[in-house]
Design an enzyme around this catalytic site. Sequence first.
Site, PDB file in Angstrom:
ATOM      1  N   ARG A  72      74.569  23.063  57.510  1.00  0.00           N
ATOM      2  CA  ARG A  72      74.787  24.485  57.555  1.00  0.00           C
ATOM      3  C   ARG A  72      74.449  25.362  56.130  1.00  0.00           C
ATOM      4  O   ARG A  72      73.689  26.429  56.479  1.00  0.00           O
ATOM      5  CB  ARG A  72      76.352  24.647  57.499  1.00  0.00           C
ATOM      6  CG  ARG A  72      76.870  24.125  58.687  1.00  0.00           C
ATOM      7  CD  ARG A  72      78.342  24.580  58.866  1.00  0.00           C
ATOM      8  NE  ARG A  72      79.245  24.089  59.765  1.00  0.00           N
ATOM      9  CZ  ARG A  72      80.618  24.221  60.220  1.00  0.00           C
ATOM     10  NH1 ARG A  72      81.203  25.123  59.295  1.00  0.00           N
ATOM     11  NH2 ARG A  72      81.218  23.494  61.178  1.00  0.00           N
TER      12      ARG A  72
ATOM     13  N   HIS B  50      73.377  24.901  68.873  1.00  0.00           N
ATOM     14  CA  HIS B  50      74.191  25.260  67.620  1.00  0.00           C
ATOM     15  C   HIS B  50      75.718  25.480  68.357  1.00  0.00           C
ATOM     16  O   HIS B  50      75.954  26.669  68.579  1.00  0.00           O
ATOM     17  CB  HIS B  50      73.791  26.503  67.063  1.00  0.00           C
ATOM     18  CG  HIS B  50      74.544  26.662  65.600  1.00  0.00           C
ATOM     19  ND1 HIS B  50      73.999  25.940  64.519  1.00  0.00           N
ATOM     20  CD2 HIS B  50      75.151  27.641  65.262  1.00  0.00           C
ATOM     21  CE1 HIS B  50      74.415  26.162  63.703  1.00  0.00           C
ATOM     22  NE2 HIS B  50      75.175  27.413  63.838  1.00  0.00           N
TER      23      HIS B  50
ATOM     24  N   TYR C  12      73.711  45.232  73.316  1.00  0.00           N
ATOM     25  CA  TYR C  12      72.988  46.282  73.170  1.00  0.00           C
ATOM     26  C   TYR C  12      71.600  46.016  72.653  1.00  0.00           C
ATOM     27  O   TYR C  12      70.648  46.985  72.884  1.00  0.00           O
ATOM     28  CB  TYR C  12      73.987  47.335  72.477  1.00  0.00           C
ATOM     29  CG  TYR C  12      75.096  47.698  72.966  1.00  0.00           C
ATOM     30  CD1 TYR C  12      75.278  48.330  74.316  1.00  0.00           C
ATOM     31  CD2 TYR C  12      76.164  47.499  72.345  1.00  0.00           C
ATOM     32  CE1 TYR C  12      76.479  48.672  74.685  1.00  0.00           C
ATOM     33  CE2 TYR C  12      77.602  47.969  73.098  1.00  0.00           C
ATOM     34  CZ  TYR C  12      77.581  48.604  74.180  1.00  0.00           C
ATOM     35  OH  TYR C  12      78.683  48.996  74.744  1.00  0.00           O
TER      36      TYR C  12
END
Length: 860
Positions: A36, A82, A126
């Site tokens: 990570r 993921h 968006y």
Amino acid sequence: MTFSQEPIQERIVPTDLRNEMSRSYLEYAMSVIVGRALPDARDGLKPVHRRILYAMHELGLMHDRPFRKCARVVGEVLGKYHPHGDTAVYDALVRMAQDFSMRHPLINGHGNFGSIDNDPPAAMRYTECRLQALTNNALLQDIESDTVDFTDNFDGSQQEPLVLPARVPQLLLNGSSGIAVGMATNIPPHNLGELLDGVVALIRNPDISNSELMQYIPGPDFPTGGQILGTSGIREAYTTGRGSITMRGVATIETIEHRGRPDRDAIIVTELPYQTNKAALIEKIAELVNERRLEGIADIRDESDRDGMRIVIELRRDAYPRVVLNNLYKQTPLQANFGVNMLALVNGEPQTIGLKQALQVFLDFRVETITRRTRYELRKAEERDHVLQGYLIALRNLDAIIDLIRHAADAPTARQELIETYGLSDVQADAILQMQLRRLTALEAEKIQQEHEDLQLKIADLRDILAKRERILQIIETEAAALKSSYANPRRTAIERADGELVDTDLIANEQAIILVTEQGYIKRMPVSTFEAQSRATRGKAATRMKEDDGIEHFLTCCDHDNVLFFSDRGVAYCLKAYQIPTGSRTARGTPIVQMLPISHEEKITSVVSVTEFADEEYLVMLTQKGFIKKTQLSAFSNIRANGLIAISLEEGDQLRWVRLARVEDSIIIGSRLGMAIHFRATDEQLRPLGRPTRGVKAMALKKNDELISMDILPSQVVASIAEGDEADADSESEELEAECNTQGPWALVITMGGLGKRVPITQFRLQNRAGMGLRSIKFRKANDRLASLRIVNEDDEIILVTSRGIIIRQAVKAISCQSRAATGVRVQRLDDDDAIVAVALVPPTTEGAEGAEGAEVEE
């Protein structure tokens, strides 16, 4: 129904709580560190970033394709690679698209992706995204060519790359930050062009030190610009992997005009330190003013727009702007520290690495990827050629094979008979059976033969690459040059000297030196004291050890603290400090200049100039081989990048040949090979100032078979005494010659290639208009003699003559006779029959505490 169950005591495994907690926590910690928080030193990416880029590559979101919704990308990453929260993936995607977070954004975002004011991005439904061209060409290129290893994803349904085949050192390019368990990383971003120059320098010199690498990579280059104070923190970070870099915003003091009331001073902030929140900075300043901890500020407003950042801090009339600005640096985030901690995964283990190790890890990885790519291409080429060889066998036995196939009972029978009859492999037999009838035409047969021959050449070339590491390194250099030319841009962050900081020049004596460059590109520096003055007409001694086909190309006298500007025939300027040039004895050959400057093998240094200060009132006058001349302000060259700066625009077939320092009051004298000289003013009327990427105007009209060989500058004090107009008659000229020769100069020093020379009073070269034919400067004693140099000298000067065979003689100017323009001169240096003078360098008189010396260079 009954179930048999073993006793519960037998299913309980007693264990020590201390050992279990220790083992479980270490497994968790390593999972966070490797999976990570820390980037891989090879491609500079964390797993989440790598998975996002690879998923976008698989979706076909290239830089030349339409944008797709970010929600689509996030869903692809979550479902395949993921299995974590969508917020984590979207936040990582957004950061890779922010031009104020990444020095070279990896994703092209369309929509609201946040701002430097810490405004949040729009929701993923968006916004839209696609990959940047740099990402396609520098991180994902060749990923299908077996260049990297793949592994199963979390559920074994997909394959994902363990690392991307990066062509740029992404770890340093965009930096990285992350907090793992018990460790953290914080790597600053850098300039792409400088990083690639550093990689090439490491290839050419594997033993290069961190200090030498800093000549190519001087420090971080933040996307928000700003300044870095001092180099000690950079040097420590590059050497040890840890350090603190002081960042400062860019602020200027201006006067703001107000209607109906007095003008006021204001501090204008145009650039902020990296990762500084603009809105929070303004809020912090306002808070300090309200608490009366910051005095002298009347108003603060944000006037930033799409053209750039502009924070206006208006001051009170009784405030001292510099004091207020210093307080802003001290008390606000306008000055901040970047704590460098270059921690990354090397061979799967977290290591703190320095600059050289980071580049070395990348270079080793690049060698591995090119080797694997070449093996893949070789395997594919051999497989294809194997099929083509089967086609050629079929074409040579076409009728028999057609008859064999026609009479075969079925396809497996035909296949077996082909193998047994013609010695074909299974693959070749299958290919022949699948061959289309149109491949049997004569044209198609010729194409197959040509493709086979081309593949044979390709296979030989690929095998040669695998056999020679030098070719792999050359491929890396070529790819680096291509990426640099396509994607590199100028440095944004300026590196300033910190108050009280010792720089290299503080530790080096400012002595006079000679810088010498040979025709084959070797450079070295020697003390002027190496060559004692000698009497006129002696042979001199060798200045350097050279091969038989080598010769002296450029010659310069300067001081060790000076900036040495190198100009190439392509019109590009490069810069080094004089003390950075390695010293060498008279018998040493020198250092290849390609190790000092990022020039190609086809590029040639044609002029060298030393500069003590980049003053606005000084100009560089440039003259090309075809006779175009221009002057450009010297300050335009104060910040020459490591990869050079365009100095002049050249037409096809032209070359930049001579560059000199001058002031607008000075005059210019130019000499030609046939002994002509023209003298004109450097004023704006004769030679108006031009920018760097311009061509210039015509300098001199030349006769047939003539060429320009020199240019020099005459100081303004002398120009006023020289008349403009018609040439004086011979009688008056001879009457005045003796009086003029008794003065302290200046004179025009005229030296021929045959070793003859003289001093001519400069008053004999009247001022003319630019672009004329000029006046004759010497009468040649031998018909085949030609002019080698025409220089401006004074009585106390000394000159150094350099021959094509590397022989040097140093002598006083006053030892050379003063004669008229029509005289033939006297012997200044005895030459062998196959030798000729190629360079005349000026050594100004040494004075106590002298800070610099004018430069001189070879006149071929």
